[in-house]
Design an enzyme around this catalytic site. Structure first.
Site, PDB file in Angstrom:
ATOM      1  N   HIS A  84      -3.038   4.726  -2.703  1.00 52.78           N
ATOM      2  CA  HIS A  84      -4.098   5.482  -2.023  1.00 52.78           C
ATOM      3  C   HIS A  84      -3.830   6.965  -2.259  1.00 52.78           C
ATOM      4  O   HIS A  84      -2.901   7.532  -1.692  1.00 52.78           O
ATOM      5  CB  HIS A  84      -4.031   5.099  -0.528  1.00 52.78           C
ATOM      6  CG  HIS A  84      -4.990   5.831   0.354  1.00 52.78           C
ATOM      7  ND1 HIS A  84      -4.936   5.738   1.735  1.00 52.78           N
ATOM      8  CD2 HIS A  84      -6.020   6.658   0.076  1.00 52.78           C
ATOM      9  CE1 HIS A  84      -5.894   6.475   2.261  1.00 52.78           C
ATOM     10  NE2 HIS A  84      -6.562   7.048   1.284  1.00 52.78           N
ATOM     11  N   MET A 107       0.204  11.787  -0.571  1.00 52.27           N
ATOM     12  CA  MET A 107      -0.398  12.925   0.137  1.00 52.27           C
ATOM     13  C   MET A 107       0.135  14.219  -0.466  1.00 52.27           C
ATOM     14  O   MET A 107       1.337  14.343  -0.687  1.00 52.27           O
ATOM     15  CB  MET A 107      -0.027  12.861   1.623  1.00 52.27           C
ATOM     16  CG  MET A 107      -0.382  11.549   2.284  1.00 52.27           C
ATOM     17  SD  MET A 107       0.313  11.474   3.945  1.00 52.27           S
ATOM     18  CE  MET A 107      -0.178   9.815   4.436  1.00 52.27           C
ATOM     19  N   HIS A 149       0.855  -1.200   0.000  1.00 51.00           N
ATOM     20  CA  HIS A 149       0.000   0.000   0.000  1.00 51.00           C
ATOM     21  C   HIS A 149       0.890   1.250   0.000  1.00 51.00           C
ATOM     22  O   HIS A 149       1.804   1.376   0.817  1.00 51.00           O
ATOM     23  CB  HIS A 149      -0.860  -0.047   1.266  1.00 51.00           C
ATOM     24  CG  HIS A 149      -1.854   1.047   1.423  1.00 51.00           C
ATOM     25  ND1 HIS A 149      -3.113   1.006   0.857  1.00 51.00           N
ATOM     26  CD2 HIS A 149      -1.795   2.227   2.113  1.00 51.00           C
ATOM     27  CE1 HIS A 149      -3.781   2.104   1.195  1.00 51.00           C
ATOM     28  NE2 HIS A 149      -2.998   2.867   1.948  1.00 51.00           N
ATOM     29  N   ASP A 209       0.874   5.405   0.157  1.00 53.55           N
ATOM     30  CA  ASP A 209       0.070   6.580   0.514  1.00 53.55           C
ATOM     31  C   ASP A 209       0.619   7.822  -0.164  1.00 53.55           C
ATOM     32  O   ASP A 209       1.728   8.255   0.135  1.00 53.55           O
ATOM     33  CB  ASP A 209       0.116   6.793   2.032  1.00 53.55           C
ATOM     34  CG  ASP A 209      -0.711   5.763   2.758  1.00 53.55           C
ATOM     35  OD1 ASP A 209      -1.904   5.636   2.436  1.00 53.55           O
ATOM     36  OD2 ASP A 209      -0.156   5.076   3.643  1.00 53.55           O
TER      37      ASP A 209
HETATM   38  C1  DX5 Z   1      -3.038   7.289   6.741  1.00 47.48           C
HETATM   39  C2  DX5 Z   1      -2.589   6.284   5.713  1.00 47.48           C
HETATM   40  C3  DX5 Z   1      -2.329   4.927   6.252  1.00 47.48           C
HETATM   41  C4  DX5 Z   1      -1.244   4.853   7.299  1.00 47.48           C
HETATM   42  C5  DX5 Z   1      -1.427   3.612   8.109  1.00 47.48           C
HETATM   43  O1  DX5 Z   1      -3.243   8.491   6.094  1.00 47.48           O
HETATM   44  O2  DX5 Z   1      -3.565   6.174   4.707  1.00 47.48           O
HETATM   45  O3  DX5 Z   1      -2.098   3.995   5.199  1.00 47.48           O
HETATM   46  O4  DX5 Z   1       0.050   4.882   6.732  1.00 47.48           O
HETATM   47  O5  DX5 Z   1      -0.543   3.627   9.183  1.00 47.48           O
HETATM   48  P1  DX5 Z   1      -0.921   2.984  10.613  1.00 47.48           P
HETATM   49  O6  DX5 Z   1      -1.194   1.532  10.361  1.00 47.48           O
HETATM   50  O7  DX5 Z   1       0.312   3.222  11.436  1.00 47.48           O
HETATM   51  O8  DX5 Z   1      -2.124   3.709  11.106  1.00 47.48           O
HETATM   52 ZN    ZN Z   2      -3.482   4.554   3.128  1.00 45.34          ZN
END
Ligand code: DX5
Ligand code: ZN
Length: 220
Positions: A67, A38, A34, A36
């Protein structure tokens, strides 16, 4: 019922050792990776872009689950698809025309996911549910790894499971945010089948492989 799968969230890894961290996830039996993304607008933080997805792609055969925590995701999906994303998940709050964006994701050869912030009601996804391959329920505010689990999101997963079942949808139901050995079984019981985990994998006191294995043990 879709198989249960684990998707380590690479943003929580030691990025100076990216290839090694990915190799450990793969060796330990993780199913997806996954990523992320941002943008500093849709969420306060800035993380990584298509070049990073490309770097992950070179290091693994695992499907890349991207994501997109971005404003105007439609402007960027092509570059993420070209970088090697397998699944692209967009936020309903960030997208001017979700139906068209989902079609575009499919035309680029990727599967399409839809997600929503904790405060956004499950019903807001109704128009797109028949089209998506994945629904992601966030159990923390998007933007940071290592936050506290939002208990109320268990009910939202259950509600989303009901909505997908009543449509006869085969879409994956993914959860993301503070998934660990304690919260995973509860989200699984509520109907989720893909589990994203950052801290519980990469900050495990015995290392990344042990983190993956501890969560995989909860999937059976
Ligand atoms: C939050 C992200 C998650 C995050 C999860 O914005 O979308 O994917 O990295 O990390 P944990 O498991 O530490 O909450
Ligand atoms: Zn995520």
């Amino acid at each position: 019922m879709n198989p249960c799968m684990l998707a380590p969230s690479i943003i929580a890894s030691d990025m100076g050792r990216l290839a090694e961290e990915i190799a450990m996830c793969e060796a330990a039996g993780a199913h997806w990776l996954h990523v992320d993304v941002m943008d500093g607008h849709f969420v306060p933080t800035i993380s990584v872009g298509p070049l990073f997805v490309e770097a992950c792609k070179r290091s693994t055969r695992l499907p890349l689950d991207v994501h997109l925590m971005l404003e105007h995701p439609q402007d960027h999906i092509e570059s993420f698809a070209r970088a090697g994303a397998n699944n692209l998940t967009i936020h309903i709050e960030a997208c001017e025309n979700p139906l068209r964006t989902i079609e575009r994701i499919h035309s680029l050869g990727c599967t399409a996911g839809i997600t929503l912030k904790p405060a956004t009601p499950a019903a807001s996804l109704e128009p797109v549910l028949p089209l998506v391959d994945l629904v992601l329920v966030m159990s923390v505010e998007p933007g940071y790894s290592g936050q506290k689990f939002m208990e109320g999101m268990i009910g939202k997963v259950r509600e989303m499971r009901g909505r997908l079942d009543s449509l006869g949808s085969r879409a994956h139901l993914e959860v993301d945010g503070s998934i660990n050995v304690e919260t995973l079984p509860r989200m699984k019981e509520a109907g989720a089948n893909i589990f994203v985990a950052g801290s519980a994998v990469f900050k495990h006191k015995e290392g990344t492989e042990a983190g993956v294995k501890s969560l995989l043990a909860q999937l059976d």
